[in-house]
Design a protein around this motif. Sequence first.
Motif, PDB file in Angstrom:
ATOM      1  N   ASN A   1       0.856  -1.180   0.000  1.00 16.75           N
ATOM      2  CA  ASN A   1       0.000   0.000   0.000  1.00 16.75           C
ATOM      3  C   ASN A   1       0.892   1.229   0.000  1.00 16.75           C
ATOM      4  O   ASN A   1       1.448   1.603   1.036  1.00 16.75           O
ATOM      5  CB  ASN A   1      -0.922  -0.019   1.228  1.00 16.75           C
ATOM      6  N   ALA A   2       1.048   1.872  -1.162  1.00 16.39           N
ATOM      7  CA  ALA A   2       1.975   2.989  -1.320  1.00 16.39           C
ATOM      8  C   ALA A   2       1.607   4.179  -0.446  1.00 16.39           C
ATOM      9  O   ALA A   2       2.470   4.960  -0.073  1.00 16.39           O
ATOM     10  CB  ALA A   2       2.033   3.422  -2.786  1.00 16.39           C
ATOM     11  N   GLY A   3       0.360   4.336  -0.077  1.00 20.29           N
ATOM     12  CA  GLY A   3      -0.055   5.476   0.727  1.00 20.29           C
ATOM     13  C   GLY A   3       0.004   5.234   2.230  1.00 20.29           C
ATOM     14  O   GLY A   3      -0.258   6.130   3.024  1.00 20.29           O
ATOM     15  N   ALA A   4       0.356   4.037   2.638  1.00 19.91           N
ATOM     16  CA  ALA A   4       0.354   3.703   4.065  1.00 19.91           C
ATOM     17  C   ALA A   4       1.593   4.249   4.766  1.00 19.91           C
ATOM     18  O   ALA A   4       2.653   4.389   4.181  1.00 19.91           O
ATOM     19  CB  ALA A   4       0.292   2.192   4.247  1.00 19.91           C
ATOM     20  N   THR A   5       1.427   4.562   6.028  1.00 17.21           N
ATOM     21  CA  THR A   5       2.530   5.036   6.856  1.00 17.21           C
ATOM     22  C   THR A   5       2.744   4.052   7.994  1.00 17.21           C
ATOM     23  O   THR A   5       1.791   3.633   8.648  1.00 17.21           O
ATOM     24  CB  THR A   5       2.205   6.426   7.450  1.00 17.21           C
ATOM     25  N   THR A   6       3.978   3.677   8.218  1.00 14.49           N
ATOM     26  CA  THR A   6       4.319   2.788   9.318  1.00 14.49           C
ATOM     27  C   THR A   6       4.982   3.613  10.404  1.00 14.49           C
ATOM     28  O   THR A   6       5.940   4.337  10.149  1.00 14.49           O
ATOM     29  CB  THR A   6       5.276   1.677   8.863  1.00 14.49           C
ATOM     30  N   THR A   7       4.458   3.513  11.601  1.00 14.97           N
ATOM     31  CA  THR A   7       5.030   4.231  12.732  1.00 14.97           C
ATOM     32  C   THR A   7       5.826   3.261  13.586  1.00 14.97           C
ATOM     33  O   THR A   7       5.292   2.254  14.044  1.00 14.97           O
ATOM     34  CB  THR A   7       3.915   4.877  13.586  1.00 14.97           C
ATOM     35  N   MET A   8       7.095   3.555  13.779  1.00 16.72           N
ATOM     36  CA  MET A   8       7.942   2.740  14.643  1.00 16.72           C
ATOM     37  C   MET A   8       7.955   3.411  16.010  1.00 16.72           C
ATOM     38  O   MET A   8       8.435   4.524  16.165  1.00 16.72           O
ATOM     39  CB  MET A   8       9.356   2.643  14.079  1.00 16.72           C
ATOM     40  N   ASP A   9       7.416   2.709  16.993  1.00 14.08           N
ATOM     41  CA  ASP A   9       7.300   3.245  18.335  1.00 14.08           C
ATOM     42  C   ASP A   9       8.239   2.496  19.265  1.00 14.08           C
ATOM     43  O   ASP A   9       8.747   1.433  18.933  1.00 14.08           O
ATOM     44  CB  ASP A   9       5.844   3.106  18.807  1.00 14.08           C
ATOM     45  N   TYR A  10       8.460   3.045  20.436  1.00 14.54           N
ATOM     46  CA  TYR A  10       9.273   2.399  21.461  1.00 14.54           C
ATOM     47  C   TYR A  10       8.663   1.054  21.841  1.00 14.54           C
ATOM     48  O   TYR A  10       9.373   0.090  22.057  1.00 14.54           O
ATOM     49  CB  TYR A  10       9.371   3.319  22.673  1.00 14.54           C
TER      50      TYR A  10
END
Length: 155
Positions: A3-12
């Motif tokens: 999904n080119a529009g998706a954002t992945t958030t890397m959290d603690y």
Amino acid sequence: MFNAGATTTMDYYLGYRWFDNKKVAPLFPFGFGLSYSTFQYSNLQVPCSDVTKNGVVQVKVDVTNTGTLKGDEVAFLFVSYPGTAARRPVKELKAFYRVTLDPGQSKRITIPLRVADLKYWSSTSNSWVVDAGTVQIQVGPSSATLPLMDTMTVK
């Protein structure tokens, strides 16, 4: 599918740390595996009650194949920091050991734990820090099943 529009958030809090933080039991916890055999853990030994910040602790535990077939088991060593003021997860994976056992066989394994591996990034001092204080050591077959526990103090 990508999904080119998706954002992945890397959290603690990611992976087993997220489940621990939210107090949610995952369907398949970290370390969960299917085996044709069963294993039992016993006789956890943390050979020292006090250790310096440059030390290595040789944690020992007995693993027994209680099943009827030969099998591999991965023993995980997690640590936690009761009473810490720092932002730390409920527990952190610090070491593991894989062992192959025949039915009924027991083996005493040694899992080295370097105190230097207990460090965390301190935004206050803007550096890596190993805190002095109590460290709880837990050993078992997955992040959700840690039947053995002992403590040591980092000086």
